[in-house]
Design an enzyme around this catalytic site. Structure first.
Site, PDB file in Angstrom:
ATOM      1  N   TYR A 128      71.958  36.313  49.084  1.00 54.65           N
ATOM      2  CA  TYR A 128      72.743  36.267  47.865  1.00 54.65           C
ATOM      3  C   TYR A 128      74.067  35.552  48.145  1.00 54.65           C
ATOM      4  O   TYR A 128      74.513  34.717  47.356  1.00 54.65           O
ATOM      5  CB  TYR A 128      73.020  37.681  47.345  1.00 54.65           C
ATOM      6  CG  TYR A 128      71.790  38.387  46.828  1.00 54.65           C
ATOM      7  CD1 TYR A 128      71.394  38.259  45.503  1.00 54.65           C
ATOM      8  CD2 TYR A 128      71.032  39.206  47.659  1.00 54.65           C
ATOM      9  CE1 TYR A 128      70.271  38.916  45.016  1.00 54.65           C
ATOM     10  CE2 TYR A 128      69.906  39.861  47.184  1.00 54.65           C
ATOM     11  CZ  TYR A 128      69.532  39.710  45.870  1.00 54.65           C
ATOM     12  OH  TYR A 128      68.422  40.355  45.394  1.00 54.65           O
ATOM     13  N   ASN A 151      66.738  35.891  35.324  1.00 54.75           N
ATOM     14  CA  ASN A 151      65.808  34.772  35.474  1.00 54.75           C
ATOM     15  C   ASN A 151      64.633  34.956  34.517  1.00 54.75           C
ATOM     16  O   ASN A 151      63.828  35.870  34.692  1.00 54.75           O
ATOM     17  CB  ASN A 151      65.316  34.711  36.924  1.00 54.75           C
ATOM     18  CG  ASN A 151      64.309  33.619  37.170  1.00 54.75           C
ATOM     19  OD1 ASN A 151      64.030  32.802  36.316  1.00 54.75           O
ATOM     20  ND2 ASN A 151      63.748  33.605  38.368  1.00 54.75           N
ATOM     21  N   CYS A 159      63.187  33.732  42.379  1.00 55.59           N
ATOM     22  CA  CYS A 159      64.189  34.759  42.677  1.00 55.59           C
ATOM     23  C   CYS A 159      63.706  35.711  43.769  1.00 55.59           C
ATOM     24  O   CYS A 159      64.518  36.364  44.424  1.00 55.59           O
ATOM     25  CB  CYS A 159      64.588  35.509  41.420  1.00 55.59           C
ATOM     26  SG  CYS A 159      63.222  36.186  40.467  1.00 55.59           S
ATOM     27  N   HIS A 160      62.396  35.767  44.012  1.00 52.78           N
ATOM     28  CA  HIS A 160      61.875  36.620  45.090  1.00 52.78           C
ATOM     29  C   HIS A 160      62.299  36.116  46.466  1.00 52.78           C
ATOM     30  O   HIS A 160      62.246  36.854  47.437  1.00 52.78           O
ATOM     31  CB  HIS A 160      60.345  36.715  45.003  1.00 52.78           C
ATOM     32  CG  HIS A 160      59.646  35.410  45.135  1.00 52.78           C
ATOM     33  ND1 HIS A 160      59.438  34.564  44.058  1.00 52.78           N
ATOM     34  CD2 HIS A 160      59.112  34.789  46.210  1.00 52.78           C
ATOM     35  CE1 HIS A 160      58.807  33.485  44.472  1.00 52.78           C
ATOM     36  NE2 HIS A 160      58.591  33.588  45.779  1.00 52.78           N
ATOM     37  N   GLU A 188      53.671  33.337  50.721  1.00 53.85           N
ATOM     38  CA  GLU A 188      54.231  32.004  50.928  1.00 53.85           C
ATOM     39  C   GLU A 188      54.241  31.580  52.396  1.00 53.85           C
ATOM     40  O   GLU A 188      54.387  30.403  52.697  1.00 53.85           O
ATOM     41  CB  GLU A 188      55.649  31.930  50.361  1.00 53.85           C
ATOM     42  CG  GLU A 188      55.654  31.975  48.854  1.00 53.85           C
ATOM     43  CD  GLU A 188      57.023  31.776  48.262  1.00 53.85           C
ATOM     44  OE1 GLU A 188      57.995  31.540  48.999  1.00 53.85           O
ATOM     45  OE2 GLU A 188      57.129  31.844  47.023  1.00 53.85           O
TER      46      GLU A 188
END
Length: 194
Positions: A128, A151, A159-160, A188
């Site tokens: 962040y 979002n 945002c994850h 991912e």
């Protein structure tokens, strides 16, 4: 992020909502001829178990049929299918056009979301604090958290991928989706086999 010069209010649009059955459960995508408005992850089932060689699939259901989906929703579906099947490929794909007021203009939330989608690629994470710095206001760490909560198109704007400075994954979907955030980050990391 692509923007149209003729930004109609989403309430003036002829919106369609489609449902996708994904490994995370049901996902609803809403949009119009001008672009994608929102993506909602409904959390109706826990993420599917995935073996290294298993293929993930999404099943599209729309009340008025796929032919009436419109090009931007169709583009979004194709992007999401690629993401769930081969996440490493989406960096080469153009994002669908967004048609939500939060994603346009110079407000800090818009700037943070644009910075995130442009600079934090599949398989990467950012804190962040670092995202606040990248967006031009290093002291706005809490505001970055607020931007993540606002979002309207999670997955497309990742945002994850935003985590705490300590390396902990942090909250997702108000804390109710923390298991989904972890699943997405693990998903991912899957690499294309040679």
């Amino acid at each position: 992020m692509e923007q149209g010069n003729d930004m109609k209010s989403p309430s003036q649009c002829r919106q369609r909502t489609i449902s996708l059955q994904s490994p995370m459960g049901k996902i609803q995508v809403s949009g119009c001829e001008n672009g994608v408005h929102t993506i909602q992850i409904l959390m109706d089932v826990p993420p599917a178990e995935r073996s290294d060689d298993a293929s993930l699939s999404c099943v599209v259901t729309a009340s008025n049929g796929q032919e009436e989906m419109g090009p931007e929703l169709q583009h979004c579906v194709e992007w999401l299918l690629a993401y769930f099947n081969e996440p490493w490929t989406v960096g080469r794909l153009p994002l669908p056009v967004f048609h939500h007021p939060t994603l346009h203009g110079d407000a800090f939330t818009s700037r943070v979301l644009q910075t995130l989608v442009r600079n934090v690629k599949v398989g990467e994470t950012v804190s962040y604090k670092r995202l606040a710095e990248m967006a031009g206001n290093p002291r706005a760490v809490r505001a970055v958290g607020g931007a993540m909560r606002r979002n309207p198109v999670p997955l497309l704007i990742p945002c994850h991928r935003v985590i705490s400075s300590s390396g902990q994954s942090g909250m997702y979907m108000g804390g109710k989706g923390n298991h989904l955030k972890q699943w997405l980050l693990t998903h991912e990391k899957v690499k294309e086999e040679d």
